[in-house]
Design a protein around this motif. Structure first.
Motif, PDB file in Angstrom:
ATOM      1  N   GLY A   1       1.933  -9.412 -14.360  1.00 47.24           N
ATOM      2  CA  GLY A   1       2.813 -10.526 -14.063  1.00 47.24           C
ATOM      3  C   GLY A   1       4.273 -10.170 -13.887  1.00 47.24           C
ATOM      4  O   GLY A   1       5.118 -11.061 -13.781  1.00 47.24           O
ATOM      5  N   GLY A   2       4.611  -8.876 -13.806  1.00 43.76           N
ATOM      6  CA  GLY A   2       6.000  -8.467 -13.690  1.00 43.76           C
ATOM      7  C   GLY A   2       6.488  -8.307 -12.259  1.00 43.76           C
ATOM      8  O   GLY A   2       7.647  -7.953 -12.035  1.00 43.76           O
ATOM      9  N   ALA A   3       5.606  -8.524 -11.282  1.00 41.32           N
ATOM     10  CA  ALA A   3       5.967  -8.431  -9.867  1.00 41.32           C
ATOM     11  C   ALA A   3       5.037  -9.348  -9.088  1.00 41.32           C
ATOM     12  O   ALA A   3       3.976  -9.744  -9.583  1.00 41.32           O
ATOM     13  N   SER A   4       5.424  -9.657  -7.863  1.00 43.28           N
ATOM     14  CA  SER A   4       4.598 -10.527  -7.028  1.00 43.28           C
ATOM     15  C   SER A   4       4.245  -9.815  -5.728  1.00 43.28           C
ATOM     16  O   SER A   4       4.893  -8.848  -5.330  1.00 43.28           O
ATOM     17  N   ILE A   5       3.195 -10.306  -5.088  1.00 39.14           N
ATOM     18  CA  ILE A   5       2.781  -9.807  -3.782  1.00 39.14           C
ATOM     19  C   ILE A   5       2.998 -10.939  -2.787  1.00 39.14           C
ATOM     20  O   ILE A   5       2.343 -11.981  -2.865  1.00 39.14           O
TER      21      ILE A   5
ATOM     22  N   GLY B   1      -8.945  -8.481  -3.639  1.00 35.70           N
ATOM     23  CA  GLY B   1      -8.572  -8.255  -5.029  1.00 35.70           C
ATOM     24  C   GLY B   1      -7.208  -7.620  -5.171  1.00 35.70           C
ATOM     25  O   GLY B   1      -6.460  -7.929  -6.109  1.00 35.70           O
ATOM     26  N   LEU B   2      -6.835  -6.751  -4.242  1.00 34.06           N
ATOM     27  CA  LEU B   2      -5.506  -6.142  -4.291  1.00 34.06           C
ATOM     28  C   LEU B   2      -4.425  -7.201  -4.108  1.00 34.06           C
ATOM     29  O   LEU B   2      -3.398  -7.177  -4.804  1.00 34.06           O
TER      30      LEU B   2
ATOM     31  N   THR C   1       2.953  -8.781   7.156  1.00 34.86           N
ATOM     32  CA  THR C   1       2.442  -7.829   6.180  1.00 34.86           C
ATOM     33  C   THR C   1       2.753  -8.299   4.771  1.00 34.86           C
ATOM     34  O   THR C   1       3.609  -9.159   4.556  1.00 34.86           O
ATOM     35  N   PHE C   2       2.038  -7.723   3.798  1.00 28.72           N
ATOM     36  CA  PHE C   2       2.232  -8.062   2.400  1.00 28.72           C
ATOM     37  C   PHE C   2       3.192  -7.075   1.758  1.00 28.72           C
ATOM     38  O   PHE C   2       3.031  -5.850   1.909  1.00 28.72           O
ATOM     39  N   GLN C   3       4.187  -7.607   1.029  1.00 31.76           N
ATOM     40  CA  GLN C   3       5.228  -6.785   0.442  1.00 31.76           C
ATOM     41  C   GLN C   3       5.390  -7.104  -1.043  1.00 31.76           C
ATOM     42  O   GLN C   3       4.954  -8.146  -1.520  1.00 31.76           O
ATOM     43  N   ILE C   4       6.028  -6.173  -1.730  1.00 32.85           N
ATOM     44  CA  ILE C   4       6.297  -6.325  -3.152  1.00 32.85           C
ATOM     45  C   ILE C   4       7.515  -7.223  -3.354  1.00 32.85           C
ATOM     46  O   ILE C   4       8.547  -7.054  -2.701  1.00 32.85           O
TER      47      ILE C   4
ATOM     48  N   GLU D   1       0.804  -1.228   0.000  1.00 34.39           N
ATOM     49  CA  GLU D   1       0.000   0.000   0.000  1.00 34.39           C
ATOM     50  C   GLU D   1       0.835   1.275   0.000  1.00 34.39           C
ATOM     51  O   GLU D   1       0.276   2.376  -0.078  1.00 34.39           O
ATOM     52  N   ALA D   2       2.149   1.150   0.116  1.00 30.27           N
ATOM     53  CA  ALA D   2       3.001   2.332   0.131  1.00 30.27           C
ATOM     54  C   ALA D   2       2.897   3.096  -1.191  1.00 30.27           C
ATOM     55  O   ALA D   2       2.661   2.494  -2.250  1.00 30.27           O
ATOM     56  N   VAL D   3       3.077   4.386  -1.122  1.00 26.36           N
ATOM     57  CA  VAL D   3       3.012   5.212  -2.338  1.00 26.36           C
ATOM     58  C   VAL D   3       4.034   4.748  -3.365  1.00 26.36           C
ATOM     59  O   VAL D   3       3.735   4.626  -4.559  1.00 26.36           O
TER      60      VAL D   3
END
Length: 405
Positions: free
Chosen positions: A242-246, A363-364, A254-257, A228-230
């Motif tokens: 599909g170029g990054a994962s969560i 969904g996010l 917490t969920f990170q990039i 959720e960070a800017v």
């Protein structure tokens, strides 16, 4: 007390009841931190186990443990009939509501001041638009402390600074209002000395009991870029294709990039935050030296600093939006005619944050288009707010020195 004030008080109290109830009804456990994290921490500390921030490293300053423990004690009479989870949740909602009502009494009182009534309506609307996250997080304890502390800076600077500094030892952000008060120039030395004294007493006490006093700062170093960070916004669009994962981090819950360059961005954000905050403080001090009116300078300076803490943060938790409420409340009280735009932006930010968490958060996490669009607009609005507040600092008129003829 006249009927407009009675109506305001009634709606404010009812809003807390509605928002607290929504925490039980909405998806994605908007009150999850309270029962999944706070309650186990408090139970362990009271039962002779690990004490977060004292015997174990913690992401929060040590005074954050106080409301957690107090809630556990409030929950004791409810345990036989409701069980540990429900009892703690209800006790937490009651504690936050009581704290808010006490701060609301300082803000609105009998409702005779139109600007203070307007600030009360803003606070009420912001709570409703932000939803359960406004109550069911530790940040909710710091908001009433900062509201009273910020208001008292005008006439009781020592008491106001004490409250704000104590709030900063629960969650760091109220320290931004202290920085703004020092930079704004009115009784700066008294505010600075008071804040330093409170910090000194707390640090000495924590050292005596063997606590890792600044562990909450070093613990943050291991964090990645939260979704959720800017700064995570471009990576969310990459995730859509599909170029990054969560990814979920078990260590910090917490969920990170997960993507090339994400860790580098996360590492860069902390020094960027320091530079941006320092630049805003210097700008505010310069305007104060030029003779800017304290009551007109403090609100935008406070809001700029808080917005900077959010925009440049590698963590973007939804409850961070509660930080924005206090500077806007101060703006409405101290300079109501110029507060409409920041108030409208912050209300929009609350609504967009609610739309993402908890409503579309599933969904996010799956990188769906709608929540990515919503959070992109929200994060863009945060940047707009930061730019607007810096521009407002620049526009605070300076009193020209009287020239003798």
């Amino acid at each position: 007390m006249r009927w407009p004030a009675l109506a305001l008080w009634g709606v404010f109290a009812a809003t807390h009841a509605v928002v607290a109830w929504l925490g039980w009804m909405l998806p994605n456990q908007p009150m999850g931190d309270v029962v999944l994290v706070y309650e186990p921490w408090a139970r362990a500390a009271l039962s002779g186990g690990d004490v977060m921030g004292i015997t174990e490293p913690w992401v929060y300053p040590q005074l954050a443990l106080v409301p957690l423990l107090f809630t556990q004690l409030l929950a004791v009479p409810l345990l036989p009939s409701l069980g540990a989870t429900a009892a703690y949740l209800i006790a937490w909602a009651v504690l936050v509501t009581v704290c808010d009502l006490l701060a609301f009494a300082v803000l609105v009182g009998r409702g005779r001041h139109r600007g203070r009534r307007a600030a009360g309506w803003f606070w009420t609307g912001a709570l409703l638009m932000l939803g359960p996250i406004a109550l069911y997080r530790l940040d909710a304890i710091t908001v009433p402390l900062a509201v009273v502390g910020g208001l008292w800076l005008a006439r009781r600077p020592v008491a106001g600074t004490v409250l704000l500094t104590l709030g900063a030892w629960i969650k760091i952000w109220p320290g931004a209002v202290v920085l703004a008060a020092i930079a704004a120039g009115r009784r700066s030395l008294r505010v600075a000395v008071t804040a330093a004294t409170v910090c000194g007493v707390l640090v000495a006490g924590l050292l005596l009991i063997g606590a890792d006093v600044f562990g909450f700062l070093t613990t943050q170093n291991g964090r990645g870029l939260q979704i959720e960070a800017v700064a995570a916004t471009p990576f969310l669009w990459l995730a859509l294709f599909g170029g990054a994962s969560i990814d979920y981090s078990i260590e910090i819950l917490t969920f990170q990039i997960g993507a090339p360059g994400a860790d580098a961005v996360a590492a860069l954000l902390t020094p960027v935050m320091v530079l941006v905050v320092a630049a805003i403080v210097v700008l505010g001090a310069w305007r104060a030296q030029r003779g800017a009116d304290w009551r007109r300078l403090l609100p935008p300076l406070s809001l700029a600093l808080v917005a900077a803490l959010i925009v440049t943060n590698k963590v973007g938790s939804p409850q961070f939006q509660t930080w924005l409420l206090v500077p806007v409340i101060l703006w409405i009280v101290f300079d109501r005619s110029r507060s409409q735009t920041p108030a409208a932006i912050v209300l929009m930010l609350c609504a967009l944050t609610f739309a993402v968490y908890p409503l579309t958060y599933d969904g996010l996490l799956r990188a769906h288009l709608l929540p990515i669009v919503l959070i992109t607009v929200r994060n863009a609005a945060l940047i707009v707010l930061l730019v607007f507040t810096v521009r407002s600092i620049m526009r605070v008129p300076a009193r020209r020195p009287h020239r003798r003829v």
